[in-house]
Scaffold this motif. Structure first.
Motif, PDB file in Angstrom:
ATOM      1  N   SER A   1      10.272   7.152  -2.021  1.00 50.59           N
ATOM      2  CA  SER A   1      10.762   6.176  -3.003  1.00 50.59           C
ATOM      3  C   SER A   1      11.014   6.932  -4.300  1.00 50.59           C
TER       4      SER A   1
ATOM      5  N   GLY B   1       8.916  -4.917  -1.788  1.00 46.99           N
ATOM      6  CA  GLY B   1       8.265  -5.018  -3.089  1.00 46.99           C
ATOM      7  C   GLY B   1       7.873  -6.427  -3.477  1.00 46.99           C
TER       8      GLY B   1
ATOM      9  N   GLY C   1       0.784  -1.233   0.000  1.00 47.85           N
ATOM     10  CA  GLY C   1       0.000   0.000   0.000  1.00 47.85           C
ATOM     11  C   GLY C   1       0.810   1.274   0.000  1.00 47.85           C
TER      12      GLY C   1
ATOM     13  N   TRP D   1      17.154  -4.293  -6.484  1.00 40.19           N
ATOM     14  CA  TRP D   1      15.810  -4.752  -6.863  1.00 40.19           C
ATOM     15  C   TRP D   1      15.667  -6.231  -6.539  1.00 40.19           C
ATOM     16  N   ASN D   2      14.630  -6.563  -5.823  1.00 40.83           N
ATOM     17  CA  ASN D   2      14.348  -7.962  -5.507  1.00 40.83           C
ATOM     18  C   ASN D   2      13.528  -8.553  -6.624  1.00 40.83           C
TER      19      ASN D   2
ATOM     20  N   SER E   1       6.825   5.677   4.383  1.00 42.45           N
ATOM     21  CA  SER E   1       7.466   5.642   3.066  1.00 42.45           C
ATOM     22  C   SER E   1       6.418   5.916   1.996  1.00 42.45           C
TER      23      SER E   1
END
Ligand code: SAH
Length: 347
Positions: free
Chosen positions: A213, A333, A158, A288-289, A190
């Motif tokens: 972000s 994420g 969210g 980045w995952n 965030s």
């Protein structure tokens, strides 16, 4: 019947004052709930029978239900929670040395459509209530037992500023000394850059850490990663943050998800440095995952070090966030309800 976790302290105090109870009584009630972890009014033996009856008839203490807990090899735990309407959210508990950080959700799904994020794929289902937000924290505290929950980050599912009022009420309750008693320095909101939310927060008079972000400071690139850029442009975001800093003197952190061959080149560094300018801030780099249904790529260790070194020459407050819970899809994420279908999610 109302969930008592839906109400800020002063509201419960008013309700009790109206029935002739002294203010210290509410402290006692909250001692039972928060120190003794009792969620049944009938067991609050220091209260009069009358008051216990009144509380039982007036309030519930409702919490999300834990469906599964996934344990990562690195010690972090992902909780799949079910809400009263059978929708699901996830939260992640991340122990590190003597810190216990909880990453909580503010919505079921998300409307912001960031192209690199798992939650975005769900779309927005609904906002969380105040009780569903603080309920995550209460559940984590129950799980931790004697260990203390030290930090809260609104970095789960969210966009917190798309659920502004409930998130702010929840933050007030998390900070309240009679309730969750979490230090303002240890709560991070965030946002993907919802400008009206940042502006409102600057006038709110509550202290929290703000994280933005950013992920790219090049307008066209950021638009492909984060469509919100079409609505709230990069220069407007910068101006809003300058005003925010000026007004609050609170710290701002930029989060930058590093994607191989996409936002880690010379132009990206140049734009980032120009964007940050003289704003006093930290930059938090997040590799980045990966999500197997997206075509982006994670950077190698070398690429990560190289990118951070180049940035550090200009801004010394650059940190690399070590990803936690990757093996259980609990990293930044990677939270989305559909992960219940992953083989990893089932205990
Ligand atoms: N909507 C809010 C909070 C949730 S996202 C926001 O945008 O800030 C929390 C953080 O995870 C953001 O900084 C986001 O950029 C990052 N993130 C999202 N997907 C990611 C992924 N696949 N790998 C690494 N970080 C990711």
């Amino acid at each position: 019947m109302q969930n008592i976790f839906e109400l800020e302290y002063s509201k419960v105090e008013n309700i009790l004052n109206n029935i002739g109870e002294k203010s210290y009584r509410i402290k006692q009630i909250y001692q039972w709930i928060f120190q003794k972890k009792i969620t049944n009014f009938s067991q609050m033996s220091s209260l009069s029978k009358n008051l216990r009856n009144y509380l039982e008839e007036t309030f519930t203490i409702g919490l999300p239900k834990i469906v599964t807990i996934n344990n990562s090899v690195d010690g972090s735990q992902k909780f799949l929670l079910e809400l009263s309407d059978k929708t699901n959210i996830e939260m992640v508990l991340i122990p590190h040395l003597n810190k216990n950080t909880l990453c909580i959700s503010s919505q079921v799904g998300c409307a912001r459509k960031c192209s690199f994020c798992a939650t975005a794929q769900m779309g927005l289902i609904r906002n969380l209530t105040i009780a569903e937000i603080v309920g995550q924290v209460y559940l984590a505290q129950l799980e931790l037992g004697d260990k203390r929950l030290t930090n809260i980050v609104f970095m789960g599912m969210g966009e917190p500023f798309d659920n502004y009022d409930n998130v702010i009420s929840a933050v007030k309750m998390l900070q309240n000394k009679e309730m969750f008693k979490i230090s303002p320095r240890r709560i991070t909101l965030s946002t993907s850059g919802v400008i009206p939310g940042i502006e409102k927060l600057s006038r709110e008079g509550i202290r929290v850490k703000l994280a933005i972000s950013l992920n790219s400071a090049i307008p066209e690139k950021r638009k492909t990663l984060m469509p919100i850029t079409n609505k709230y442009s990069i220069p407007e975001l910068k101006k809003t943050l300058q005003n925010y800093s000026h007004r609050t003197h609170f710290p701002v952190t930029f989060e930058y998800v590093m994607i191989r061959n996409f936002n880690m080149g010379k132009d990206d560094i140049k734009a980032l440095i120009k964007f940050v300018g003289d704003l006093s801030c930290k930059i938090n780099l997040i590799p980045w995952n990966s999500l197997n249904y997206l075509s982006y790529e994670s950077p190698s260790k070398m690429e990560i070090t190289d990118f951070s070194e180049k940035l550090k020459r200009i801004n010394s407050a650059v940190t690399i966030r070590k990803s936690r819970g990757n093996d259980i899809n609990a990293a930044c994420g990677q939270l989305a309800f559909h992960s219940i279908n992953d083989k990893n999610s089932l205990l």
